[in-house]
Design an enzyme around this catalytic site. Sequence first.
Site, PDB file in Angstrom:
ATOM      1  N   HIS A 354       0.763  -1.436   0.005  1.00 15.34           N
ATOM      2  CA  HIS A 354      -0.057  -0.056   0.194  1.00 15.34           C
ATOM      3  C   HIS A 354       0.937   1.251   0.038  1.00 15.34           C
ATOM      4  O   HIS A 354       0.230   2.457   0.042  1.00 15.34           O
ATOM      5  CB  HIS A 354      -0.902   0.052   1.264  1.00 15.34           C
ATOM      6  N   LYS A 534      -8.875  13.681   4.594  1.00 14.64           N
ATOM      7  CA  LYS A 534      -7.868  12.342   4.590  1.00 14.64           C
ATOM      8  C   LYS A 534      -6.881  12.610   5.987  1.00 14.64           C
ATOM      9  O   LYS A 534      -6.971  13.711   6.335  1.00 14.64           O
ATOM     10  CB  LYS A 534      -7.218  12.268   3.394  1.00 14.64           C
ATOM     11  N   ARG A 535      -6.051  11.566   6.219  1.00 21.07           N
ATOM     12  CA  ARG A 535      -4.951  11.905   7.167  1.00 21.07           C
ATOM     13  C   ARG A 535      -4.211  13.162   6.764  1.00 21.07           C
ATOM     14  O   ARG A 535      -3.922  13.366   5.591  1.00 21.07           O
ATOM     15  CB  ARG A 535      -4.192  10.707   7.461  1.00 21.07           C
ATOM     16  N   LYS A 540       0.177  14.373   1.160  1.00 20.81           N
ATOM     17  CA  LYS A 540      -1.022  14.794   0.615  1.00 20.81           C
ATOM     18  C   LYS A 540      -1.344  16.216   0.453  1.00 20.81           C
ATOM     19  O   LYS A 540      -2.314  16.669  -0.158  1.00 20.81           O
ATOM     20  CB  LYS A 540      -2.205  14.176   1.705  1.00 20.81           C
ATOM     21  N   THR A 642      -8.661   6.113  -1.685  1.00 25.35           N
ATOM     22  CA  THR A 642     -10.155   5.601  -2.013  1.00 25.35           C
ATOM     23  C   THR A 642     -11.319   6.537  -1.735  1.00 25.35           C
ATOM     24  O   THR A 642     -12.354   6.598  -2.137  1.00 25.35           O
ATOM     25  CB  THR A 642     -10.338   4.483  -1.022  1.00 25.35           C
ATOM     26  N   LYS A 646     -15.094   7.784  -3.718  1.00 28.40           N
ATOM     27  CA  LYS A 646     -16.461   8.027  -2.933  1.00 28.40           C
ATOM     28  C   LYS A 646     -16.999   9.553  -3.609  1.00 28.40           C
ATOM     29  O   LYS A 646     -18.058   9.501  -3.760  1.00 28.40           O
ATOM     30  CB  LYS A 646     -16.388   7.923  -1.345  1.00 28.40           C
TER      31      LYS A 646
HETATM   32  C1  26Q Z   1       3.130   0.179  10.380  1.00 35.01           C
HETATM   33  C2  26Q Z   1       3.953   0.118  11.459  1.00 35.01           C
HETATM   34  C3  26Q Z   1       4.016   0.292  12.727  1.00 35.01           C
HETATM   35  C4  26Q Z   1       2.633   1.602  13.047  1.00 35.01           C
HETATM   36  C5  26Q Z   1       2.057   1.551  12.152  1.00 35.01           C
HETATM   37  C6  26Q Z   1       2.161   1.031  10.701  1.00 35.01           C
HETATM   38  C7  26Q Z   1       1.303   1.641   9.660  1.00 35.01           C
HETATM   39  C8  26Q Z   1       0.018   1.740   9.763  1.00 35.01           C
HETATM   40  C9  26Q Z   1      -0.899   2.090   8.895  1.00 35.01           C
HETATM   41  C10 26Q Z   1       1.833   1.818   8.316  1.00 35.01           C
HETATM   42  C11 26Q Z   1       0.909   2.152   7.221  1.00 35.01           C
HETATM   43  C12 26Q Z   1      -0.582   2.306   7.696  1.00 35.01           C
HETATM   44  C13 26Q Z   1      -1.464   2.567   6.579  1.00 35.01           C
HETATM   45  C14 26Q Z   1      -1.225   3.100   5.369  1.00 35.01           C
HETATM   46  C15 26Q Z   1      -2.228   3.609   4.415  1.00 35.01           C
HETATM   47  O1  26Q Z   1      -3.366   3.817   4.738  1.00 35.01           O
HETATM   48  N1  26Q Z   1      -2.154   3.285   3.194  1.00 35.01           N
HETATM   49  C16 26Q Z   1      -3.225   3.792   2.113  1.00 35.01           C
HETATM   50  O2  26Q Z   1      -3.786   2.518   1.776  1.00 35.01           O
HETATM   51  C17 26Q Z   1      -4.759   2.970   0.908  1.00 35.01           C
HETATM   52  C18 26Q Z   1      -5.707   1.397   0.618  1.00 35.01           C
HETATM   53  O3  26Q Z   1      -4.973   0.713  -0.568  1.00 35.01           O
HETATM   54  C19 26Q Z   1      -4.566   3.530  -0.343  1.00 35.01           C
HETATM   55  O4  26Q Z   1      -5.615   4.058  -1.022  1.00 35.01           O
HETATM   56  C20 26Q Z   1      -3.765   4.739   0.061  1.00 35.01           C
HETATM   57  O5  26Q Z   1      -3.266   5.590  -0.985  1.00 35.01           O
HETATM   58  C21 26Q Z   1      -2.845   4.330   1.074  1.00 35.01           C
HETATM   59  O6  26Q Z   1      -1.887   5.816   1.387  1.00 35.01           O
END
Ligand code: 26Q
Length: 796
Positions: A354, A534-535, A540, A642, A646
């Site tokens: 991702h 979004k975050r 972004k 995503t 929407k």
């Molecule tokens: C990893 C290790 C330790 C703590 C946290 C994490 C961690 C947690 C969440 C690393 C990444 C995430 C989330 C990533 C994320 O949301 N990516 C998004 O995924 C979506 C679905 O595929 C995409 O549409 C987005 O572009 C992408 O940023």
Amino acid sequence: MPVSERPTAEALRDQILHHLTHTQGRGPEFATTFDWRLAVSYTVRDLMVGPWVGAIRAARDQGAKRVYYLSMEFLIGRILGDAIINLQLEPAMGQALQMLGLDEQVILDDEPDAALGNGGLGRLAACFMESLSSLSCPAFGYGIRYEHGLFRQRFEGGQQVETPEDWLNQPHPWEFVRIDYSYEIGFKGHVETVDGRAVWHPGESVIARAYDTPVIGWGGDWANSLRLWGAHPTTLLDLGRFNAGDHTAAAEPEALARTLSRVLYPDDTTESGKELRLKQEYFLTSAALQDILRRFMAEHGDLALLPGKVAIQLNDTHPAIAGPELIRLLMDEHGLPFERARELAQGCLNYTNHTLLPEALERWSTWLVGRVLPRHMQIIEMIDDHHRQTSGRPAHVGIVHGDQVHMGELAFIMAGRVNGVSALHTDLVRDTVFADLNRLHPGRIVNQTNGVTPRRWLRMSNPALAGLLDDTIGTGWTADLDLLAGLEPHADDAGFLDRLRAAKRANKVALSNGLLAGLGVRPDPDAIFDVQVKRIHEYKRQLLNVLETIALWHRIHEDPNGDWTPRVKIFGGKAAPGYWLAKSVIHLINDVAATINDDPVTRDLLQIAYPPNYNVSMAEDLIPAADLSEQISTAGKEASGTGNMKFTMNGALTIGTLDGANVEIREHVGAENFFLFGLTAEEAAAEKSRPGHARAAIEASEDMKIALQLIAEGRFGRAESYYSLLDRTWNDDPFLVASDFDAYFAAQRDVDRVYRDQAGWDRMAALNIARSGFFSSDRTIRGYMRDIWDVPPVTP
Ligand code: 26Q
């Protein structure tokens, strides 16, 4: 569920009263909104159980291959409204609540969001669970039952303040605890060799207990399980210490175990090196794999059949320890030799990437893995050696490098298929992070462009538009979103466009009177509702949006009687608690809002609203009310997005870069119905390597220079608050805000111009909706079933 079996309004009313009395133990005259909401929830839940048990039985009877979706995050949001929609209980439920004198919206809004995720990745998992059930695909979602989901956000003096989220501090009516499905999860200790076989003696262990939530599909015929693991102690109480009078210490085993499922890591990139996070990842993965093997052995018994019966999807690398863990279980518990265990595991496992951001690629130090999971560290070395020997790889490729374990490489090497989440992202996965592994294993990387469920994101959240769609093309679009194409001919029908505009306007009015009114902004519903939710992340580029807002404000001041198009800029999103730059962007947006919203000269033309605590249910209110969708990440950085999908489905036009799934959205809706600006991924990479790119771009842009100048002068709060942000923008600007600024500003003025041609805008909105069918998560899941999991659909 056949129409004839759907309960009548009277039957629903009676069931609600039954649960109010017999489950909640309250008479109607004493019942609170909470009591009523629980009674309604149990009534709806009763209707899910039949299809749920039926689905589980059907899959077992047919010996069907199951899909297992392993994810550290499931960002579900509220369940009740979605279940009512999918069971097709409307309009009966509305009537039942009316008979009871209840306001349906008040009941629905009483439910706390299940916020067991950070953002896109977690919400994708939730949409996938819904589509898997809607397609009758036998599946389990496996995750962690966090007691505290993503933190709540407040603003104090414009700055983000985090408080713990507390959704389980009240009964959660949707789950079923399964005390019979409990597994022991070990950590630490040592590995001994007995008769040539490894025996791991963990130094600590906890119990993973299953909590199941049914996920009902569209039509109410099928429900899969979301199985979340809660951590419990192996011994409840240290009786020795208790009897010695040390009552606090006596409860320590319990407290220690519970920390494992206590809280979601609030970071949407890697917070690396944290022992608790590694333990959480292993806790989820081991519990899931033990459960999968138990079910498989009970049904089939012959491990040679495993890849034909089990498809496991790893949602990013977070559960990548699944490779070594499955090999460990097959070797140490089932007695298979390493090579056979490795081969079977690879036949089951697949990995979705991702992100390409280097800081988000998970790496663990070998000493941490070796200490927490000593047996797994051995197996990781065996996997790496095997790959080195069989692949002919160059020396710089591999899982273990120096003192680091690269989880991306581990996941890739252990996977049958690896996928990216949009066409552009998958190309970049092939050409950048996994270029070497792609050369060694051509064909392993495939694309599956993300999607979102039209049940929650259209039918439930936008009843005004859903009703118009039903009237115009029938209701079939809910199950087959490609049918939206039937709207195309109506894009030139003035009557249809009037109704489309009226639906959007009603949503804007509702938003203004609801969420936005609470902020003290009362925007004109005829203004452009311009939304970026979004975050908060540098890539972004919320900063680009707020700088453009400042520049526009300044221009309006120069010519207050000019032909401006009124706009409301709406922001929503949380910053990771330790991400200082993201937090200073939040502060800046709020400071700018305070100044601009108060300015009598521009007040009727430009407003900013930033409601705190953006979450799934807020998205459900904001997206249907949006005219303009901001998808403005630096090209090459957003894997897919995503939210962008929407907005498109809900008739907002996109202003965006050629990034992630924006590329495919633009191809589908047509270039003439999309506001494109900015560098391409390739150009952005080249621009970044030009020394002094930021300063040069700022010097060349009068508007950007002024915006930065106004911040530095302290026009929006204290300038000192923004020195690091300003310094980074002038001197580094890694995400190319400056390089794209003028193009973005010009595209926004194009938006202003087009919006003033009401009929033209509405036509574009209609075409965006009509051409958004591709972005259903049903299409995505069919793609995974066909290209990755090799599972046929089951007819119930
Ligand atoms: C990893 C290790 C330790 C703590 C946290 C994490 C961690 C947690 C969440 C690393 C990444 C995430 C989330 C990533 C994320 O949301 N990516 C998004 O995924 C979506 C679905 O595929 C995409 O549409 C987005 O572009 C992408 O940023």
